[in-house]
Design an enzyme around this catalytic site. Structure first.
Site, PDB file in Angstrom:
ATOM      1  N   CYS A 130       0.824  -1.220   0.000  1.00  0.00           N
ATOM      2  CA  CYS A 130       0.000   0.000   0.000  1.00  0.00           C
ATOM      3  C   CYS A 130       0.849   1.257   0.000  1.00  0.00           C
ATOM      4  O   CYS A 130       0.340   2.359  -0.210  1.00  0.00           O
ATOM      5  CB  CYS A 130      -0.914   0.017   1.230  1.00  0.00           C
ATOM      6  SG  CYS A 130      -0.001   0.244   2.784  1.00  0.00           S
ATOM      7  N   THR A 299     -16.215   6.963 -11.837  1.00  0.00           N
ATOM      8  CA  THR A 299     -16.247   6.254 -10.556  1.00  0.00           C
ATOM      9  C   THR A 299     -17.457   5.339 -10.443  1.00  0.00           C
ATOM     10  O   THR A 299     -17.464   4.417  -9.631  1.00  0.00           O
ATOM     11  CB  THR A 299     -16.251   7.249  -9.382  1.00  0.00           C
ATOM     12  OG1 THR A 299     -17.346   8.159  -9.551  1.00  0.00           O
ATOM     13  CG2 THR A 299     -14.947   8.041  -9.334  1.00  0.00           C
ATOM     14  N   ASP A 397     -25.469  10.099  -1.012  1.00  0.00           N
ATOM     15  CA  ASP A 397     -25.403  10.993   0.153  1.00  0.00           C
ATOM     16  C   ASP A 397     -25.913  12.392  -0.174  1.00  0.00           C
ATOM     17  O   ASP A 397     -26.365  13.119   0.718  1.00  0.00           O
ATOM     18  CB  ASP A 397     -23.952  11.125   0.636  1.00  0.00           C
ATOM     19  CG  ASP A 397     -23.461   9.852   1.299  1.00  0.00           C
ATOM     20  OD1 ASP A 397     -24.307   9.033   1.702  1.00  0.00           O
ATOM     21  OD2 ASP A 397     -22.239   9.671   1.400  1.00  0.00           O
ATOM     22  N   GLU A 840      -1.157 -19.125   3.552  1.00  0.00           N
ATOM     23  CA  GLU A 840      -0.412 -20.282   4.080  1.00  0.00           C
ATOM     24  C   GLU A 840      -0.761 -21.550   3.302  1.00  0.00           C
ATOM     25  O   GLU A 840       0.113 -22.247   2.811  1.00  0.00           O
ATOM     26  CB  GLU A 840      -0.719 -20.467   5.565  1.00  0.00           C
ATOM     27  CG  GLU A 840       0.108 -21.565   6.204  1.00  0.00           C
ATOM     28  CD  GLU A 840      -0.124 -21.701   7.712  1.00  0.00           C
ATOM     29  OE1 GLU A 840       0.134 -22.799   8.222  1.00  0.00           O
ATOM     30  OE2 GLU A 840      -0.552 -20.734   8.348  1.00  0.00           O
ATOM     31  N   ARG A 918      -6.569 -25.083  18.740  1.00  0.00           N
ATOM     32  CA  ARG A 918      -5.986 -23.898  19.367  1.00  0.00           C
ATOM     33  C   ARG A 918      -7.062 -23.074  20.076  1.00  0.00           C
ATOM     34  O   ARG A 918      -6.823 -22.521  21.149  1.00  0.00           O
ATOM     35  CB  ARG A 918      -5.227 -23.039  18.352  1.00  0.00           C
ATOM     36  CG  ARG A 918      -4.475 -21.889  19.005  1.00  0.00           C
ATOM     37  CD  ARG A 918      -3.580 -21.157  18.035  1.00  0.00           C
ATOM     38  NE  ARG A 918      -2.270 -21.755  17.879  1.00  0.00           N
ATOM     39  CZ  ARG A 918      -1.205 -21.465  18.617  1.00  0.00           C
ATOM     40  NH1 ARG A 918      -1.299 -20.595  19.613  1.00  0.00           N
ATOM     41  NH2 ARG A 918      -0.041 -22.041  18.394  1.00  0.00           N
ATOM     42  N   THR A1048       1.347 -26.168  16.673  1.00  0.00           N
ATOM     43  CA  THR A1048       0.932 -27.212  17.612  1.00  0.00           C
ATOM     44  C   THR A1048       1.363 -28.595  17.133  1.00  0.00           C
ATOM     45  O   THR A1048       1.323 -29.550  17.888  1.00  0.00           O
ATOM     46  CB  THR A1048      -0.591 -27.171  17.833  1.00  0.00           C
ATOM     47  OG1 THR A1048      -1.255 -27.087  16.574  1.00  0.00           O
ATOM     48  CG2 THR A1048      -0.972 -25.956  18.664  1.00  0.00           C
ATOM     49  N   ALA A1117       2.372 -18.582  12.786  1.00  0.00           N
ATOM     50  CA  ALA A1117       2.378 -18.956  14.202  1.00  0.00           C
ATOM     51  C   ALA A1117       3.262 -18.075  15.074  1.00  0.00           C
ATOM     52  O   ALA A1117       3.655 -18.472  16.163  1.00  0.00           O
ATOM     53  CB  ALA A1117       2.793 -20.421  14.367  1.00  0.00           C
ATOM     54  N   GLU A1227       1.002 -12.406  16.593  1.00  0.00           N
ATOM     55  CA  GLU A1227      -0.378 -12.776  16.886  1.00  0.00           C
ATOM     56  C   GLU A1227      -0.906 -12.310  18.251  1.00  0.00           C
ATOM     57  O   GLU A1227      -2.063 -11.892  18.335  1.00  0.00           O
ATOM     58  CB  GLU A1227      -0.526 -14.303  16.774  1.00  0.00           C
ATOM     59  CG  GLU A1227      -0.381 -14.790  15.349  1.00  0.00           C
ATOM     60  CD  GLU A1227      -0.364 -16.308  15.252  1.00  0.00           C
ATOM     61  OE1 GLU A1227      -1.275 -16.857  14.626  1.00  0.00           O
ATOM     62  OE2 GLU A1227       0.562 -16.932  15.803  1.00  0.00           O
TER      63      GLU A1227
END
Length: 1291
Positions: A130, A299, A397, A840, A918, A1048, A1117, A1227
């Protein structure tokens, strides 16, 4: 023949029409050939190699494609600079203008611009996707400002830019230095005028001592960064902004002198593009092509053509027609041309408000407020007044305000005849207006308001910034004094979002006209409004009861506002109570301030230093390459997926003849074309790459089409006709439970103590039962899924570049579906534009789908998903359902928890079992519970497979816990914080899955926070505020979190690295982790630099590649810095041992992602709602995702950042279990945002108490405006709902 025909057309329309289109890009002259009318500016820029401008959404909603456009305004004789969304701007609309992209602002070879430099130094670029958009928005603001902008203007200019990584605060800090008048930093004086060690305060622009408080000893210092991040003058030549002053690109002289010509151009599929310069020419064109579309900013039409697949054959750009661009102040009002841009209109309104008597500009002030929140700056810079009016959107609007203000519309026909109609009578139905095919809107006349005539705007959206309205309104009332009373002489109340068009409340108007302005009028008008505005239960958009209640509360606020304006006038008997005043105050947001307080333990050359992201200088200049920026290999094809349109169905037949005859088509491939195994899956192979017989969700991949261009591939894929036999679909967790629809072997149970005995023994004074529904969340990484695949040696090897967190999974999937050994498949990843778990596993099937045609055709294939497709098919955070039974004492000590927990996996298992486990691990959060039983199950539903997302089930488990903790507090009449404290776990606590807590820092951390924020005093201030304000409430909450760091599955907690030392003393590091904004490569390089005792600049981290480091675990993780840092350290130590025996220990700390995680958590809990076609949302087709882009799915914007955002890391408690005291901040901070959710609930409780409701109540996440409003229970919700009401949620 075609060219002859065109020439004839031009002759018929008069002289001067030309096909010569000239554009300047970054100072270079470009002649645009005919035939490109279908292209946007973004497509053109990326085609000519300017890939710094990114495609994030394609609908003007994220700002990643922002560029600056400069044009010469002949009226004012000035150059006008403005930021625009390149993804919406038609290429030919920029003819005669100068486009500056991020590459034209500054680069590493010639020096960074001060804006770029500042963003680097403030750590304002993480994944970097960005970043060019933010740079260009800020650059455009500075170029267009005669004086340094205010902080408020800076934040307003960034409203159209989204970031998913940083939490915005460092971006604001980087840019706020430009708001100051002290320009020492940006001239060659900077290094001389500031004494060594002095810092410039962003608040004053002057040297001050507030910047850095350093307490130094040999290796440790504490840093507290206030006033936002400090800004140090930089002398390092690569980014020295002071050398930049003479390099600004000027407006090209040719364009100053060049005469505009009318344009007649064409595009793909017979598209015609015209740009007339005279009204007469425009009217002739409109007569010739009655169905043509008039454009200014594109637009609306751009989105209709791109996303809604509407086909228009003739487009007429009206930007250069003088009569449509008038903006005149007259004695009786304002004349506004239909092509006037909203930004220009806003400037004019602000000007007249300062120059004319206050009573004349009541409507102008209403428009100023409404336009401010209308859209992002990039949209307002190009969108026109007339375009918004004629689109006739039911949620416009501005249209309710034009109607309420008594505006008149001037309409011209093809013969030049002008007629006038009142705005109130212009809108006829859904997107239907009072214009015949040969007429156009010429201008708008807005009359000045009279004394005692009041106009007010109202809008409720999901998000305050840059969001479409759920309901809006424009209201006007004109009061006259009669017989010592103020009587309503005229009025108009117009609502949007409650009907297919902007709707006037006619019954209410008729009632109030002639009545005295009093409480009696208010109460009766509210009753009539209920019958005046009627919404059906199945109305599109849903939220029917909420929208109905808004119609009442808007009028109530209007009544209060007008009454307050009239206070002090004779004959006004009732004044507005002081407790009601806050209801009508317009929103004003002070600038964001933040403080980062942390401890640095530094040793060696690099570890411990808060270094800037190694790629940040590439990111701020647009030089950083992402997958879709990679230069395409020769003969590269583009792929598009053929997707299921049914949630559950049998495929009866597939007709691909339409695709095969489509322009640019090269090939189409289905299940039978897969050379290897069509069955795939990260844990269990329960998915098909291409559905063969049955589809189990909308968006499931049936096949893949390849064509010469991206647009041609998409067009061909849409022409594939699939015939289905519908099968029953399961579309919620509850439906799955009722049908016992679970994935095989996914039931889990954890036990501690004996729950049943505890409940029966009488130890529990109270037992409560309830259920918690937890909403899902879209990852919304700014870079969509993308893979480029090619073969080598005629298919003997397959190589790919992919946007993924797990290159090894791509290697595995591709080898699997092609029937090749993994050793012949290579996946490389340089960097990715955000992942958060979404890349992932769910990115792998996309790479595999692209690999099939690449392998079979022996040609490179690029598959990059559009944002709506990405959101629809790639899975989200799991929604959960928790059913709890909790026993506790009268003091609030919890004795037993019996919990059933279910997650919505979707149509394949993916990682859902690990996510469920988890969630079960985290279902105690930080609380000591002697007796626990947690049963879990993974639900099979007919939605796309859900997947990993930051926290991986942990936040969902903890949110369920905090819900019942809060309910316990209500039951025993204590604060939730007291209940939390008396149930805290401590050192040595044994958890319900057998782990013993060691090095537990909960008590010191909790007490330090309580002290630093003066919690008890803050609680008193909140209560006092709530006592004195009926219609605005505050809340406060303090929530702890415990988060387990690691995969895990034990075998995944390993990592590999390859370290090369070269003869010039530099080091090349390759490791198995992926750089996605978290600074992993930077941290790893610091480890290597300190290990070898060399400068950080001597270490380079290359791309992640499966042929360098094999069998790597995914980057997830929160463990990547630990495991890859350790792998690199191990490799360095081995090399050092060979070179010379040196031993060293380093302490290392990471402080990067906390704010970003918190803001993402805030989005999950208070803003981001996924709406699926299910029983709760019958207005959406079954199984379809409604919220599939930034237009309908709202992530936090800059306006949602906490006003005071302080972050502190606990000192004196090094992490003994991880490499160099690593903090693992990916996390854990995510769930800390639950404090926002429970503070909102606390504020709702105060509102409910005022209405006599003091018991516990459920509040689902996200706590959207709908859920907050409907939970407050007052006289405006009472006509529509009872106290048991719970807004619908897709779970």
């Amino acid at each position: 023949m075609g060219s002859l025909k065109n020439e004839e057309e031009m002759e018929q329309m008069g002289e001067g029409w030309t096909k010569e289109a000239i554009l300047y890009v970054n100072g270079l002259r470009k002649v645009l050939p005919d035939g490109l009318a279908h292209l946007t500016l973004l497509e053109y820029l990326r085609d000519i190699g300017l890939t710094g401008t990114k495609l994030g959404c394609g609908e003007g909603g994220c700002g990643a494609c922002t560029v600056m456009v400069s044009r010469y305004d002949k009226k004012s004789k000035k150059c006008v600079h403005c930021a625009v969304n390149a993804c919406l701007a038609p290429l030919y609309s920029l003819e005669g203008m100068h486009v500056i992209t991020v590459e034209g602002v500054g680069n590493r070879k010639h020096g960074l611009h001060p804006i770029q430099e500042s963003l680097v130094r403030s750590h304002g670029s993480q994944c970097g996707f960005c970043t060019p958009g933010f740079i260009m928005s800020m650059y455009s603001l500075l170029r267009s400002s005669q004086t340094p902008p205010t902080e408020e203007q800076i934040e307003e200019s960034l409203a159209g830019n989204l970031c998913r990584c940083t939490g915005y605060r460092p971006i604001v800090d980087a840019f706020r230095v430009f708001a100051k008048t002290n320009d020492a930093l940006y001239t060659n004086m900077s290094s001389m005028s500031l004494k060594e060690g002095e810092f410039v305060c962003p608040s004053t622009g002057k040297p001050c001592s507030c910047g850095m408080k350093n307490v130094s000893n040999a290796d440790t210092c504490e840093k507290s960064v206030a006033c936002g991040k400090t800004y140090e003058p930089v002398s390092y030549s690569e980014i020295d902004g002071s050398t930049y002053t003479e390099k600004e690109l000027i407006f090209p002289p040719e364009l100053l002198l060049r005469k505009s010509n009318p344009l007649n151009l064409s595009g793909f599929g017979g598209l015609k593009w015209y740009r007339p310069l005279k009204l007469q020419h425009l009217l002739e064109l409109k007569s010739k092509y009655p169905d043509s579309k008039l454009l200014v900013g594109n637009t609306e039409v751009g989105i209709e053509m791109r996303l809604k697949r509407m086909q228009y054959q003739v487009l007429i750009s009206v930007t250069h027609v003088p009569e449509l661009n008038v903006l005149n102040v007259k004695d009786d009002g304002l004349e506004i041309g239909a092509a006037v841009r909203l930004t220009e209109l806003l400037k004019m309104f602000r000007k007249v408000v300062t120059e004319r008597p206050a009573h004349e500009t009541s409507s102008c002030k209403a428009f100023i407020e409404q336009i401010k929140w209308f859209a992002g700056t990039q949209i307002k810079n190009v969108a026109s007044v007339g375009g918004n009016i004629c689109t006739a959107s039911p949620i416009s609007d501005l249209n309710p305000l034009w109607m309420a203000s008594g505006a008149k519309f001037h309409i011209v026909d093809c013969k030049g005849n002008i007629r006038t109609t009142m705005a109130e009578e212009f809108f006829l139905g859904y997107r239907k207006v009072d214009l015949t095919s040969g007429e156009i809107l010429l201008s708008i006349f807005l009359p000045w308001t009279r004394p005692f005539e009041f106009v007010k705007e109202f809008k409720q959206a999901h998000r305050r910034d840059d969001d479409i309205a759920l309901v809006n309104a424009g209201m006007r009332v004109y009061l006259e004094e009669k017989d010592e009373e103020w009587v309503v002489s005229d009025a108009l109340l117009v609502y949007g979002g409650v009907a297919p068009l902007s709707l006037s409340a006619k019954k209410t108007k008729t009632f109030i006209v002639g009545k005295s302005w009093s409480q009696e009028l208010l109460q009766n008008a509210l009753k009539i409004l209920q019958t005046d505005i009627i919404l059906k239960e199945d109305a599109p958009g849903g939220m029917v009861d909420f929208r109905k209640s808004l119609t009442l509360s808007f009028f109530f606020k209007f009544f209060l506002w007008v009454s307050h304006q009239m206070e002090g006038k004779n004959s006004i008997k009732e004044s507005v109570p002081s407790t009601h005043l806050s209801a009508m105050q317009s929103f004003h947001r002070p600038s964001i301030i933040g403080n980062q307080d942390y401890e640095i333990t530094k040793h060696g050359t690099s570890v411990g230093s808060p270094e800037v992201h190694l790629s940040s200088r590439l990111q701020v200049t647009g030089e950083a390459e992402y997958t879709d920026d990679t230069p395409m290999p020769p003969n590269c094809l583009h792929a598009a997926l053929v997707l299921s349109r049914r949630p559950h169905a049998r495929i009866l037949s597939i007709d691909d003849s339409g695709a095969r005859s489509s322009p640019g088509f090269v090939g189409i491939f289905f299940a039978e074309d897969v050379q290897g195994d069509n069955r795939i899956g990260p844990v269990v192979a329960d998915e098909e790459l291409f559905a063969s017989e049955v589809v189990t969700c909308v968006g499931q991949v049936i096949g893949v089409v390849v064509a010469e261009t991206h647009e041609e591939a998409k067009l061909a894929s849409r022409k594939v006709q699939v015939e289905y036999e519908e099968l029953p679909a399961i579309l919620s967790i509850q439906e799955a439970i009722d049908a016992k629809s679970f994935h095989p072997n996914t039931e889990r149970c954890f036990r501690k103590g004996d729950v049943d005995i505890c409940f029966q023994s009488g130890q529990c004074d109270k037992i409560i039962e309830g259920e918690v529904r937890v909403g899902g969340q879209e990852h919304f990484y700014l870079e969509p899924h993308s893979s480029v695949v090619w073969t080598m040696d005629h298919g003997n090897e397959v190589h790919m570049i992919s946007s993924t967190q797990a290159p090894q999974k791509h290697q595995k999937y591709v080898s699997h579906v092609l029937g090749l050994p993994m050793s012949k498949v290579v996946c490389k990843t340089k960097r990715i534009g955000g992942g958060f778990g979404g890349k992932e596993t769910r990115s792998a099937f996309i790479a595999a789908a692209a690999a099939v045609p690449s392998f079979l055709l022996n040609r490179p294939v690029n598959l990059t998903l559009d944002r709506d497709i990405d959101m629809m098919i790639s899975g989200q955070r799991h929604s959960f359902l928790g059913k709890y039974k909790v026993g506790f004492t009268n003091e609030g000590k919890v004795l037993a928890l019996d919990l059933e927990i279910y997650n919505n996996a979707g149509n394949s298992l993916d990682l859902s079992l690990a996510v469920l486990e988890r969630a079960m691990f985290h279902s105690d959060n930080v609380y000591e519970i002697p007796n626990v039983r947690i049963m879990g199950n993974v639900c099979f539903t007919n939605f796309p497979s859900n997947t990993a997302f930051r926290g991986f089930g942990g936040p969902q488990g903890m949110l369920i816990t905090e819900n019942w903790i809060q309910r316990v507090a209500v039951e025993v009449r204590k604060s939730p914080e007291e209940i939390r404290e008396i149930n805290f776990q401590g050192e040595g606590s044994i958890l319900h899955y057998g782990q013993q807590l060691q090095h537990c820092t909960l008590f010191p951390l909790w007490n330090e926070l309580k002290l630093s924020c003066d919690f008890l005093n803050a609680r008193k201030e909140v209560d006092n505020f709530n006592l004195n304000n009926r219609w605005k409430k505050r809340g406060i909450a303090m929530v702890p979190t415990k988060f387990g760091i690691s995969f895990t599955l034990k075998l995944m907690n390993q990592a590999g690295a390859l370290v090369h030392v070269y003869t010039d003393g530099t080091v090349l590091v390759t490791h198995g982790g992926v750089e996605m904004g978290q600074g992993l490569h930077t941290k790893v390089a610091q480890v290597a630099a300190s290990a070898f005792n060399i400068p950080l600049s001597s270490v380079f981290v290359s791309e992640t590649s499966t042929d360098k480091v094999p069998n790597a675990s995914p980057t997830a993780a929160s463990a990547s810095s630990d495991i890859y840092g350790a792998a690199v350290l191990d490799a360095c130590e081995q090399i050092k041992a060979r070179m010379e025996p040196i031993a060293s220990k380093h302490n290392f700390n990471s402080f990067a992602e906390i704010e970003g995680a918190f803001i993402q958590g805030l989005g999950w809990l208070a803003l981001e709602e996924l709406k699926w076609g299910d029983a709760a949302h019958k207005w959406i087709p079954p199984g379809c995702l409604y919220t599939c882009g930034p237009g309908s799915y709202k992530i936090p914007s800059l306006n949602d950042v906490p006003l005071k955002f302080n972050v502190s890391l606990l000192k004196g408690h090094p992490n003994v279990k991880a490499i160099h005291s690593s903090k693992a901040v990916g996390e854990p901070p995510f769930f800390l945002a639950s404090s926002v959710f429970f503070a909102i609930k606390d504020a709702i409780s105060a509102a409910r108490a005022d209405a006599g409701h003091t018991g516990w109540f459920p509040l689902d996440n996200p706590a959207t405006p709908e859920r907050i409003r409907m939970a407050c229970l007052d006289e405006f919700t009472a006509p529509f709902i009872n106290s048991e009401y719970r807004p619908k949620l897709s779970v």
